[in-house]
Scaffold this motif. Structure first.
Motif: not given
Length: 521
Positions: A104-105, A315-316, A336-340, A345-346
């Motif tokens: 993960x990150x 990713x999931x 908001x979560x997808x944007x974050x 992820x650059x």
């Protein structure tokens, strides 16, 4: 000839209730109850209807959705009798972040909370504070992103809520629960349900609510799924999670209902069984395909498991949030979560599109403009960066938000090479929030560039004490101590950095050099 038109008071009260004017509805019902004698059958039925409507109005004034609002206090965390495995299998526990295997990150890319979870794009109850292991950590752990005060007790919050609701009746409570014959009301389905909700939400008397629910369930010959859900809610509030699980399971056997799945998933998450909660959500999706709340629940668990390779990391979560948007394209949390996720992820240009979507939807707050400013800066749209931060500063509602905006402005100043401006921004961040560990760390780096070694050390030690879960202060202190010849302090700080971020290559290099040096000695 004049004709006077009047509306039936009970109908007017119902109209106010439908329009969510609960206080006016309650006042009219009170007057109806005062004017209606109880010796006539027809008027008694009117009084009964007014009594029921008033209980519903008073309940709606203080109603809180039990599905969403859930927060563990110090009492719930430290005095929890349900034991968990001290060494949980990797990817099976939300309470033990040490079960990470990567995938993960990393903390170098995405900041972490004190519990070791990646910071999400949307603040929800219990996502900021994590689950501290000791009483000292519990007291130090802030309640939310907006306050440094720790959670005292969730039960205490419910008690205060119940006492505050008494203000609606200056003469005392509307219903004297101690004199109430619960067995009689349990036999009246039309009154018992409104009475239960009044006791549970308005008076916050879980014990009497549980007694009423048990009597009503018995009267319904244990076949009414609604009462079983209410029993489960009472058991959950009392901390009897296994009993709550039995009631919710039994309710699902009688009637498939979305809220029941959500309540049962809450039980499993409180019992630290996220895999079971995931399977339950997926079982719910088989009966309710495309249900937004179930998809959101799956995404949240995947996001909480953001560090675990077994769970396909964040990713999931992003994929499930995209499924949410297919069903509801105005879902703020998903956007908001997808944007974050895209930002970390650059991909700031893509993140910018999602945050602009929130702006178009009418979301207008400091956090959104702060994120827009960062996206514009990293997407090299410098003309919009400062204007977004200016708008964010104009919309701040607390000192903590002000500190975060100035901290991000300091990063912008570092990015354009204006170090004096960056120094002033970080100082302003500390002026508004004296516990801002990241600002202390960055100020230490700037102080070191000026040659002020002692000041830099002090800032790094402060940052490390405020945020022991961050690896940067420990690593910087280890590097600084190594340069000035304090090898013992450097080694201890490097070990703390390794504990916070085991995959950090530079920390491992420092430790390798120090061990080699100690071996030579």
């Amino acid at each position: 000839m004049e004709v006077t038109l009047s509306i039936d008071p009970l109908f007017l009260a119902w109209s106010y209730f439908r329009r969510r004017k609960f206080q006016k509805c309650s006042d009219i019902c009170t007057k109806v109850l005062e004017d209606s004698p109880y010796d006539q059958v027809s008027l008694f039925r009117i009084a009964e209807a007014a009594w029921s409507l008033k209980t519903r109005a008073l309940t709606e004034m203080v109603y809180i959705d039990e599905v969403e609002v859930d927060q563990e206090g110090i009492a719930e965390i430290m005095l929890d009798e349900s034991s968990i495995a001290q060494v949980a299998r990797p990817g099976t526990s939300l309470r033990l972040p040490g079960t990470s295997h990567g995938g993960g990150p990393t903390p170098a890319v995405r900041p972490m909370t004190q519990s070791g979870r990646p910071i999400t794009g949307f603040v929800r109850p219990s996502t900021q504070s994590g689950r501290p292991g000791t009483m000292e950590q519990a007291i130090k752990t802030p309640r939310t992103a907006n306050t440094a005060r720790p959670v005292t007790s969730a039960s205490g919050r419910f008690v205060r809520l119940g006492t505050a609701s008494m203000l609606t009746n200056p003469d005392g409570p509307f219903i004297n629960l101690s004199r109430l014959n619960l067995a009689k009301y349990a036999q009246k389905p039309n009154l018992s349900k409104t009475l239960f909700e009044y006791i549970f939400h308005h008076e916050n008397d879980v014990k009497n609510a549980l007694d009423l629910a048990a009597l009503a369930t018995e009267h319904a010959q244990f076949k009414d799924w609604w009462w079983k859900v209410q029993l489960g809610k009472c058991y959950y509030r009392l901390g009897l999670y296994r009993e709550a699980e039995k009631q919710f399971r039994s309710a699902l056997n009688h009637q498939e209902f979305v809220d029941t799945y959500l309540y049962l998933a809450k039980v499993y998450q409180r019992l630290d069984q996220p895999i079971t909660a995931l399977n339950l959500f997926k079982q719910g999706l088989d009966h309710f395909p495309g249900e937004v709340t179930l998809l959101t629940g799956i995404a949240r668990i995947h996001e909480a498991f953001g560090l675990f390779q077994e769970m396909n990391n964040i990713t999931s979560a992003t994929e499930y949030y995209k499924d949410v948007l297919k069903q509801d394209n105005t879902h703020v949390e998903a956007i908001a979560c997808i944007g974050s996720n895209h930002f970390y992820t650059d991909q700031p240009e893509i993140a910018l599109r999602f945050y602009r979507r929130l702006l178009q939807m009418g979301v207008y707050n400091c956090q959104l403009y702060n994120n827009l400013g960062l996206c514009c800066f990293y997407a090299q749209q410098y003309d919009m960066t400062l204007s977004s931060f200016e708008r964010a500063l104009a919309l701040v509602s607390s000192d903590e938000e002000q500190a975060d905006v100035w901290y991000n402005l300091g990063h912008v100043a570092v990015g354009i090479g204006d170090l004096p401006l960056a120094y002033q921004c970080f100082k302003l961040a500390l002026a508004f929030n004296n516990d801002h560990a990241e600002a202390y760390n960055n100020l230490a780096v700037l102080e070191l560039r000026k040659g002020r070694i002692e000041q830099s050390k002090a800032f790094l030690q402060t940052a490390a004490s405020l945020a022991p879960h961050m690896y940067e202060p420990h690593f910087n202190f280890a590097l600084l101590s190594d340069k000035v010849g304090d090898l013992q302090s450097s080694y201890m700080a490097a070990q703390k950095s390794e504990d916070a971020f085991p995959e950090h290559v530079d920390t491992q290099q420092i430790l390798k050099n120090l061990r080699h040096h100690f071996a030579v000695l």
